[in-house]
Scaffold this active site. Structure first.
Site, PDB file in Angstrom:
ATOM      1  N   SER B 151       0.834  -1.199   0.000  1.00  0.00           N
ATOM      2  CA  SER B 151       0.000   0.000   0.000  1.00  0.00           C
ATOM      3  C   SER B 151       0.876   1.259   0.000  1.00  0.00           C
ATOM      4  CB  SER B 151      -0.955  -0.061   1.194  1.00  0.00           C
ATOM      5  OG  SER B 151      -1.982   0.883   1.056  1.00  0.00           O
ATOM      6  N   ASP B 233     -10.186  -5.303  -3.320  1.00  0.00           N
ATOM      7  CA  ASP B 233      -9.541  -4.330  -2.438  1.00  0.00           C
ATOM      8  C   ASP B 233     -10.326  -3.024  -2.511  1.00  0.00           C
ATOM      9  OD1 ASP B 233      -7.866  -2.223  -1.540  1.00  0.00           O
ATOM     10  OD2 ASP B 233      -6.065  -3.383  -2.032  1.00  0.00           O
ATOM     11  N   HIS B 270      -7.356  -5.935   0.691  1.00  0.00           N
ATOM     12  CA  HIS B 270      -6.170  -5.145   1.025  1.00  0.00           C
ATOM     13  C   HIS B 270      -5.436  -5.680   2.262  1.00  0.00           C
ATOM     14  CE1 HIS B 270      -4.128  -1.347   0.076  1.00  0.00           C
ATOM     15  NE2 HIS B 270      -4.004  -1.080   1.360  1.00  0.00           N
TER      16      HIS B 270
END
EC number: 3.1.2.12
Lengths: 292, 292
Positions: B151, B233, B270
């Site tokens: 991320s 995600d 995620h």
């Protein structure tokens, strides 16, 4: 007892799903558990491993940190991760110490009236969870169950397994544990918890809540047990785990290395870093019996 | 800049060690990092992977939940897990939102005077950590470094890697990322953070802090990049990650599937459940270059 799905995370081509339901075993309190379903569960029912966590844990810790999902996906085995106690009972003293009460239900059915309505983790794990999962139509084959756990959850895994042999129920095909509390009637954690939960105290615990006592009674019946503990585990060092007592009792009644394997792991401690190291080993050990 | 050892946990025959030191890059604040040393580091220096975490994380999250240590032990590669920002700077507004400031340093050297003393995660990761680790005599071969992240940390990994190619430093041999923020100048998280940290705002970010801009400038230079992201995600879905922009920019300047591999993983989200699924893949990808 309808299951409410709280979340779902895809992992290793399977799904880690968190459920909530109102538990009668825990006195009508809401409880949560995680279920890992491997990808092959979409085609046919899969065998299942129950994982019992240690002190202070919830249903999440081992799902996140145990490194169990990859090996379980590879073997095509589901894992149920229950919580470690009822939550929200509001009983005086249940949150005073981290080794007893909330987060520390010790996988017993309490007989002390103070705790008997809510603290029934034995029934919750052995009867209620299989029932609600089955009633929800989830693709688990409960004729193929095994059980493992860590620390207090290692105590839970060993006693639930040995009890199911003692009583002839044979609910679980195999049992393994990381750093289990192996002889709770002789360690401070166990004496405190069993002494509080059971109206007959530690004496009452002997019959079904002490793995070392149980293995002594079972001599002869076939068992499949794997235990790992670390020599740098501070709780081992302070005498909370006592795996040697369990091992000696097992050898004394004739169990050999194949039936009861207890491995001392040099330099490992009590953490998930230890557990994740041997997690795949444990999953593969159980798969041998679950897929037979 | 002496290292203080805070803890050590044996894992997969190696050691996960937590260190603390006073960081000059972060304006003389204490900072912590984890270092995984595989067992073979006791015999000779080992190559190293830097892992950059995402928003809100510390040096612990991926060490505990990433499932990276087993594969790293197998490959004989060390991993450094830095924190995600300075802590304790006491700058007004640095804890107001979870996407900026504390736990969200975005791996830049701030040029906005308000943040410039403390927010220098770029220097911290690329120069300071290698220096303090080397000075402490730890068995890491810094001529063999690679970098990966998740991320915001995927943004960090990509930009640190591409910058080190752009400037000719070639600090890292390969780069990989899970669900990276791939084009921060075009997403809300990036616009907020880069706009605050840099006195020239998003315009200033183009040169070295946007992976999509950087890959466009690099056409021709050899790269080794692996990216995974999940189609479920929610941050991908809301446009924070934009991996397609990065992929298009890479293809437009002639990079093929071998040089820049971007994999869309169906149904993954995620979380660490996603990351742990592909963690071993990423470690093995880097080991190809680190052990060459």
């Amino acid at each position: 007892m309808a299951l409410e799905k709280l979340s779902s995370n895809k992992s290793f081509e399977g799904d880690l799903i968190k459920y909530k339901f109102k538990s009668s075993a825990l006195g009508d309190l809401d409880t949560q558990f995680n279920l890992f379903l491997p990808a092959n569960a979409s085609k046919s029912k899969v065998p299942v491993l129950f994982y019992l966590s240690g002190l202070t844990c919830t249903e999440d810790n081992a799902a996140q940190k145990g490194s169990f999902l990859g090996p379980a996906a590879q073997e095509g085995v589901a894992i149920v991760f229950p919580d470690t106690s009822p939550r929200g009972a509001g009983i005086e003293g249940e949150t005073d110490v981290w080794t007893f009460g909330v987060g520390a239900g010790f996988y017993v059915d309490a007989t002390n009236p103070k705790y008997a309505k809510h603290y029934n983790m034995l029934t919750h794990v052995t009867l209620e969870l299989p029932k609600v999962i089955q009633e929800a139509g989830l693709p688990i084959d409960f004729s193929r169950q095994s059980i493992f756990g860590h620390s207090m959850g290692g105590h839970g895994a060993l006693t639930l397994y040995l009890n199911s042999l003692r009583t002839g129920k044979k609910q679980y095909r195999s049992c393994s544990a990381f750093a289990p509390v192996s002889n709770p009637i002789n360690c401070p954690w166990g004496q405190k918890a069993l002494g509080e939960f059971l109206k007959g105290g530690v004496e009452e615990a002997k019959e079904q809540y002490d793995a070392t006592e149980l293995i002594s009674q079972l001599g002869g019946k076939p068992v499949h047990i794997l235990i790992d503990y670390g020599t740098s585990d501070k709780f081992y060092q302070e005498g909370q785990l006592l795996p040697e007592n369990f091992l000696k009792a097992a050898r004394d009644v004739g169990y050999d290395e194949v039936q009861v394997r207890v491995r001392s792991q040099d330099g490992y401690d009590h953490s998930y870093y230890f557990m994740s190291t041997f997690g795949a080993d444990h999953i593969h050990f159980h798969a041998n019996f679950l897929k037979a």
